[in-house]
Design a protein around this motif. Structure first.
Motif, PDB file in Angstrom:
ATOM      1  N   SER A   1       0.825  -1.223   0.000  1.00 43.40           N
ATOM      2  CA  SER A   1       0.000   0.000   0.000  1.00 43.40           C
ATOM      3  C   SER A   1       0.860   1.275   0.000  1.00 43.40           C
ATOM      4  N   ARG A   2       2.163   1.131   0.245  1.00 41.17           N
ATOM      5  CA  ARG A   2       3.042   2.313   0.235  1.00 41.17           C
ATOM      6  C   ARG A   2       3.446   2.690  -1.191  1.00 41.17           C
ATOM      7  N   VAL A   3       3.151   1.792  -2.139  1.00 40.48           N
ATOM      8  CA  VAL A   3       3.557   2.011  -3.536  1.00 40.48           C
ATOM      9  C   VAL A   3       2.364   2.520  -4.343  1.00 40.48           C
ATOM     10  N   SER A   4       2.609   3.563  -5.140  1.00 43.23           N
ATOM     11  CA  SER A   4       1.532   4.040  -6.021  1.00 43.23           C
ATOM     12  C   SER A   4       2.124   4.450  -7.368  1.00 43.23           C
ATOM     13  N   PHE A   5       1.249   4.565  -8.346  1.00 45.95           N
ATOM     14  CA  PHE A   5       1.699   4.918  -9.697  1.00 45.95           C
ATOM     15  C   PHE A   5       0.898   6.090 -10.249  1.00 45.95           C
ATOM     16  N   VAL A   6       1.575   6.898 -11.038  1.00 45.96           N
ATOM     17  CA  VAL A   6       0.915   7.999 -11.739  1.00 45.96           C
ATOM     18  C   VAL A   6       1.076   7.713 -13.226  1.00 45.96           C
ATOM     19  N   LYS A   7      -0.045   7.442 -13.867  1.00 47.85           N
ATOM     20  CA  LYS A   7       0.020   7.050 -15.282  1.00 47.85           C
ATOM     21  C   LYS A   7      -0.178   8.266 -16.176  1.00 47.85           C
ATOM     22  N   GLY A   8       0.658   8.401 -17.185  1.00 46.73           N
ATOM     23  CA  GLY A   8       0.491   9.497 -18.139  1.00 46.73           C
ATOM     24  C   GLY A   8       1.835   9.991 -18.621  1.00 46.73           C
ATOM     25  N   TRP A   9       1.824  10.824 -19.638  1.00 44.37           N
ATOM     26  CA  TRP A   9       3.069  11.465 -20.070  1.00 44.37           C
ATOM     27  C   TRP A   9       3.487  12.444 -18.991  1.00 44.37           C
ATOM     28  N   PHE A  10       4.759  12.494 -18.692  1.00 40.17           N
ATOM     29  CA  PHE A  10       5.234  13.379 -17.617  1.00 40.17           C
ATOM     30  C   PHE A  10       4.727  14.805 -17.828  1.00 40.17           C
ATOM     31  N   GLN A  11       4.743  15.207 -19.097  1.00 48.51           N
ATOM     32  CA  GLN A  11       4.383  16.595 -19.422  1.00 48.51           C
ATOM     33  C   GLN A  11       2.931  16.907 -19.021  1.00 48.51           C
ATOM     34  N   ASP A  12       2.101  15.867 -18.888  1.00 50.08           N
ATOM     35  CA  ASP A  12       0.698  16.072 -18.494  1.00 50.08           C
ATOM     36  C   ASP A  12       0.453  15.762 -17.025  1.00 50.08           C
ATOM     37  N   SER A  13       1.299  14.924 -16.443  1.00 52.28           N
ATOM     38  CA  SER A  13       0.941  14.368 -15.134  1.00 52.28           C
ATOM     39  C   SER A  13       1.808  14.817 -13.962  1.00 52.28           C
TER      40      SER A  13
END
Ligand code: SAM
Length: 234
Positions: A134-146
């Motif tokens: 639960s300590r791990v999370s992800f941010v999906k998307g192009w860096f320039q947008d996210s």
């Protein structure tokens, strides 16, 4: 030198561009050698000159960092996750309850070609790595947008480890400027393809210059002849 119209009208610039390119490559190479020269006898780990480099050797650098960080609360930010080998390693080794591990990626692969890899290489078909923590999370998307928005909601009050593993000049430079306002003393920056001179190394050099050399990048170590390099901010 004034921009004389002769060069463009006669298309002479095209010829000059072609014949000057090899000199540019050599010049970039000498800049990298200057970096090696400066850091030759430094670092807690440094395998230069290593005749048998191997991608798996990068784990040695991460192990060295984790020796000191495995029992400390950290915020680990990884830019370029792909299948998640490294975020998995960091979260499995550092078991501190308050540590956080955040991975940023399109999960659609590289947005441009890089060295011998084509655009789309590392494509995970949009899927996150399977990490049951639960300590791990992800941010999906192009860096320039996210990245900008995600960092607004993120925490930086523990020692931060920024793992820059997007390979490309464009992605690496963009991320460096995004994290710049968050950086603090003793934070760690790891570059996974530092010796890629037109990419991560170029981004690093431009970033230092454009931030008035605000940070001193203390060299912690490198493996694979400076392919993977880590610094601590001072
Ligand atoms: C070398 S792989 C990451 C490897 C991973 N860190 C590991 O240790 O196994 C590079 C990743 O960067 C991602 N990437 C590069 N530029 C990006 C961008 N602008 N936005 C989102 N993801 C990007 C690609 O999708 C790719 O998965």
């Amino acid at each position: 030198m004034p921009l004389h119209p002769f060069l463009s009208k006669t298309k002479l610039y095209k010829f000059l561009k072609t014949i000057c390119k090899p000199f540019h490559v050599v010049f970039k190479y000498t800049e990298f050698v200057a970096f090696i020269d400066e850091n030759r006898n430094k670092g807690k780990i440094n395998d230069y000159y290593n005749k048998s480099t191997a991608y798996k050797n990068r784990f040695q650098l991460h192990d060295k960092l984790l020796e000191e960080l495995k029992n400390k609360p950290i915020f680990y930010y990884e830019f370029g996750v792909a299948g998640g080998d490294m975020i998995k390693k960091w979260s499995l080794t550092n078991k501190v309850e308050t540590s956080r591990f955040v991975g940023f990626d399109s999960f659609e692969g590289l947005p441009e070609s890089w060295e011998n890899k084509k655009e789309g290489h590392f494509d995970q078909k949009g899927n996150f790595p399977d990490i049951n923590d639960s300590r791990v999370s992800f941010v999906k998307g192009w860096f320039q947008d996210s990245v900008y928005k995600a960092l607004l909601d993120s925490e930086f009050n523990e020692q931060c480890v920024y793992h820059l593993d997007a390979d490309l000049f464009s992605s690496t430079l963009f991320v460096l400027f995004q994290i710049f306002p968050k950086l603090k003393t003793n934070d760690i920056l790891i570059f996974d393809e530092f010796s890629s001179r037109d990419h991560e190394f170029e981004a690093f050099e431009i970033f230092k210059k454009c931030t008035n050399n605000k940070w001193q990048f203390e060299f912690i170590g490198a493996v694979n002849n400076y392919r993977q390099v880590a610094f601590m901010l001072k």
